[in-house]
Design an enzyme around this catalytic site. Structure first.
Site, mmCIF file in Angstrom:
data_model
loop_
_atom_site.group_PDB
_atom_site.id
_atom_site.type_symbol
_atom_site.label_atom_id
_atom_site.label_comp_id
_atom_site.label_asym_id
_atom_site.label_seq_id
_atom_site.Cartn_x
_atom_site.Cartn_y
_atom_site.Cartn_z
ATOM 1 N N HIS A 18 13.748 -20.114 -12.828
ATOM 2 C CA HIS A 18 14.545 -21.339 -12.942
ATOM 3 C C HIS A 18 14.571 -21.824 -14.389
ATOM 4 C CE1 HIS A 18 15.325 -21.947 -8.744
ATOM 5 N NE2 HIS A 18 14.066 -22.170 -8.405
ATOM 6 N N HIS A 63 9.164 -17.105 -9.436
ATOM 7 C CA HIS A 63 10.316 -17.839 -8.907
ATOM 8 C C HIS A 63 10.592 -19.068 -9.782
ATOM 9 C CE1 HIS A 63 12.697 -19.712 -5.517
ATOM 10 N NE2 HIS A 63 12.346 -20.794 -6.187
ATOM 11 N N GLU A 64 9.541 -19.811 -10.087
ATOM 12 C CA GLU A 64 9.705 -21.020 -10.890
ATOM 13 C C GLU A 64 10.057 -20.686 -12.340
ATOM 14 O OE1 GLU A 64 9.890 -24.066 -9.906
ATOM 15 O OE2 GLU A 64 9.425 -23.602 -7.829
#
Length: 216
Positions: free
Chosen positions: A26, A22-23
């Site tokens: 980004h 998820h990170e």
């Protein structure tokens, strides 16, 4: 104790990758849109180690697992990794591009849920039993990623959903809305402990389930 170890082994891989990728997503999208900060700090990687936060990636999910076991309910896991550094001022169109950087994280979780669903379908078609370890892990992978997608889409700063709303609002409203951010986590915790949060997340979970069902 054996049941607890088995539960931890089922959840460990899905949780770590759901949170850390998820990170990384980004940072990857931020790089595409002009901000190389995450890349320069080694955070655009599929290796989970640089993303792991000892509290948010390990202790909090483990604590929730232990409490769920003691209370006999299903574990509604959530957690977090080290936030990927994004310098929004370096994006080519800072306010507009914030939308895509924010959506990248929940989008990665939805993508991972789809991959787990495809794996589940292949195992089922291959004759794997529903009680097999990898079959159960795939179910966990779907659940964890849909929960994290839904949680992060909730429109409350500093969650990704809050960034999306900020990006879409006219400037004068966006700055007013952004003033909520210092209180965002307190609001989130209050919603969580009162049980209201899970009701508010249902539309996001329903959307994710609808997508995933196409691949089962």
């Amino acid at each position: 104790m054996g049941d607890l170890i088995q539960t931890i082994s089922l959840y460990a891989l899905p949780v770590i990758f759901a949170i850390t990728l998820h990170e990384a997503a980004h940072g990857y999208v931020a790089r595409m849109l002009g901000d190389p900060t995450a890349t320069q700090e080694g955070r655009v990687t599929l290796n989970p180690i640089p993303h792991i936060d000892p509290v948010g990636t390990i202790l909090v999910p483990l604590g929730i697992l232990l409490m769920s076991k003691m209370m006999g309910g299903p574990p509604l896991l959530f957690g977090w990794a080290k936030p990927v550094p994004v310098n929004f001022g370096r994006l080519r169109k800072p306010k507009q591009d914030m939308l895509w950087v924010a959506l990248a994280g929940p989008g990665a979780n939805l993508f991972m849920a789809i991959l787990w669903a495809i794996g589940l379908r292949l195992m089922f078609e291959g004759g794997a039993g529903m009680d097999s370890f990898w079959f159960q892990m795939a179910i966990v992978g779907i659940q964890i990623n849909l929960i994290l997608m839904a949680l992060n889409l909730f429109p409350l700063p500093p969650l990704d959903g809050g960034r999306v709303v900020f990006s879409l609002l006219p400037n004068h409203l966006a700055w007013q809305y952004g003033k909520i951010e210092p209180y965002g986590m307190m609001i989130l915790i209050l919603l969580l402990v009162t049980g209201v949060l899970w009701s508010l997340l249902q539309p996001f979970l329903a959307f994710g389930n609808w997508i995933v069902q196409m691949f089962l």
